[in-house]
Design an enzyme around this catalytic site. Structure first.
Site, short mmCIF file in Angstrom:
data_model
loop_
_atom_site.label_atom_id
_atom_site.label_comp_id
_atom_site.label_asym_id
_atom_site.label_seq_id
_atom_site.Cartn_x
_atom_site.Cartn_y
_atom_site.Cartn_z
N ASP A 159 26.42 -10.34 -5.16
CA ASP A 159 26.29 -9.03 -5.78
C ASP A 159 26.29 -7.97 -4.67
OD1 ASP A 159 25.78 -7.29 -8.13
OD2 ASP A 159 23.93 -6.83 -7.06
N SER A 160 26.61 -6.75 -5.06
CA SER A 160 26.59 -5.66 -4.08
C SER A 160 25.17 -5.36 -3.61
CB SER A 160 27.22 -4.40 -4.68
OG SER A 160 26.50 -3.99 -5.83
N CYS B 49 28.36 -9.33 -10.36
CA CYS B 49 28.47 -7.88 -10.19
C CYS B 49 29.63 -7.43 -11.05
CB CYS B 49 28.73 -7.55 -8.73
SG CYS B 49 29.11 -5.81 -8.39
N GLU C 209 17.61 0.80 -7.59
CA GLU C 209 17.60 0.32 -6.20
C GLU C 209 16.46 0.95 -5.40
OE1 GLU C 209 20.25 -1.34 -4.04
OE2 GLU C 209 21.00 -2.37 -5.81
N CYS D 25 26.06 -3.84 -16.33
CA CYS D 25 25.69 -3.82 -14.92
C CYS D 25 24.45 -4.68 -14.79
CB CYS D 25 25.41 -2.40 -14.44
SG CYS D 25 24.77 -2.32 -12.74
N HIS E 87 22.09 -4.62 -12.84
CA HIS E 87 20.85 -3.89 -12.55
C HIS E 87 20.13 -3.45 -13.83
CE1 HIS E 87 22.67 -3.50 -8.58
NE2 HIS E 87 21.57 -2.94 -8.12
#
Length: 276
Positions: free
Chosen positions: A11-12, A74, A159, A193, A195
């Site tokens: 994942d990024s 991702c 994040e 996403c 996240h």
């Protein structure tokens, strides 16, 4: 130091850990290597060329660690890089390796979550602008109406561990309102996403009873389980010591602190150097 024949998960940043958690719960016996490219995150606003280059570098790093199978956990990488890697890189350089994404497994089942035939898709600008979800969903459910909404502020909030603060409410409300204004008959929303599951407590408060909010972790885990059954030539390569290793291109101390929020367990990572 690194055990060969692990499943690689990329994942990024941190979001892929929500998918990794579901995979590890579903398939606990396998060895896993997680790589977060935190030094270059987020990927959402980068060009196709940049996301492809970053993703390929990380995939090849995981190959070098002995991962015959890599999951792009991702959505942006899956949308912008997966097809090119599968069609142009693997046949030439890595014919015995496989790379899978999160978009197709989701598209294969998304129609089962709606009664109205209208699905909302919320993702990064990169994922939304790629049109990957409408394209893939209509292969399996051509009758569905897919309504998209980009949420550029959600990943930075998450994040930076601000997603549960009151300040995040404005941006959650704003993007939800924008989506539902486009189509008030939507009865299911895909969080496109990895996240975004961390925002479920806030999003759920804005939805009527019976509305379905779809995270991808369990969907991807179920799809991977079936993939390994259908591809014994890959499955038999994988070690089953139940080991999990974590790597980041960013500060490993920062990664460990934040990763535990996504993975629900203590994480200890190692820092690696990519082409930054």
């Amino acid at each position: 130091m690194i055990h060969k024949k692990s499943i690689g998960i990329f994942d990024s940043g941190y979001g892929g850990l929500t998918v990794f958690k579901a995979i590890a719960n579903k398939l606990p016996d396998y060895n896993y290597i997680y790589l977060g490219d935190n030094a270059r995150a987020p990927y959402g606003d980068h060009s196709y060329e940049t996301v492809y280059q970053y993703t390929l570098e990380c995939v090849e790093w995981l190959f070098e660690q002995g991962c015959p199978l890599v999951i792009l956990a991702c959505n942006t990488a899956s949308a912008k890089a997966l097809r090119t890697i599968q069609q142009k890189v693997l046949p030439v350089k890595y014919p015995h390796h496989r790379v899978l994404g999160v978009i197709r497994p989701t598209a294969e089942v998304i129609g089962n979550y709606t009664a109205s035939g209208k699905i909302g898709v919320m993702g990064t600008r990169g994922t939304i602008n790629s049109e990957s979800y409408p394209i893939e969903i209509h292969k399996f459910f051509p009758e569905l109406d897919v309504v998209q909404q980009s949420c550029p502020m959600w990943v930075p909030l998450i994040e930076n561990n601000e997603h549960l603060q009151e300040g995040a409410d404005y941006f959650v409300q704003e993007y939800m309102d924008q989506l539902l204004e486009k189509s008030p008959d939507i009865d299911a929303i895909l969080l496109a996403c990895t996240h975004y599951p961390l925002l479920i407590p806030k999003i759920s408060k804005l939805l009527p009873e019976g509305f379905k909010l779809i995270a991808q972790g369990d969907i991807v885990a179920d799809s991977l389980s079936l993939y390994l059954v259908n591809h014994p030539e890959i499955e038999e390569l994988l070690n089953k010591d139940g080991e999990k290793q974590f790597f980041t291109s960013g500060d490993h101390l920062v990664f460990d602190k934040n990763a535990s929020i996504f993975f629900d367990k203590e994480v200890m990572s190692q820092q690696i150097n990519l082409k930054i």
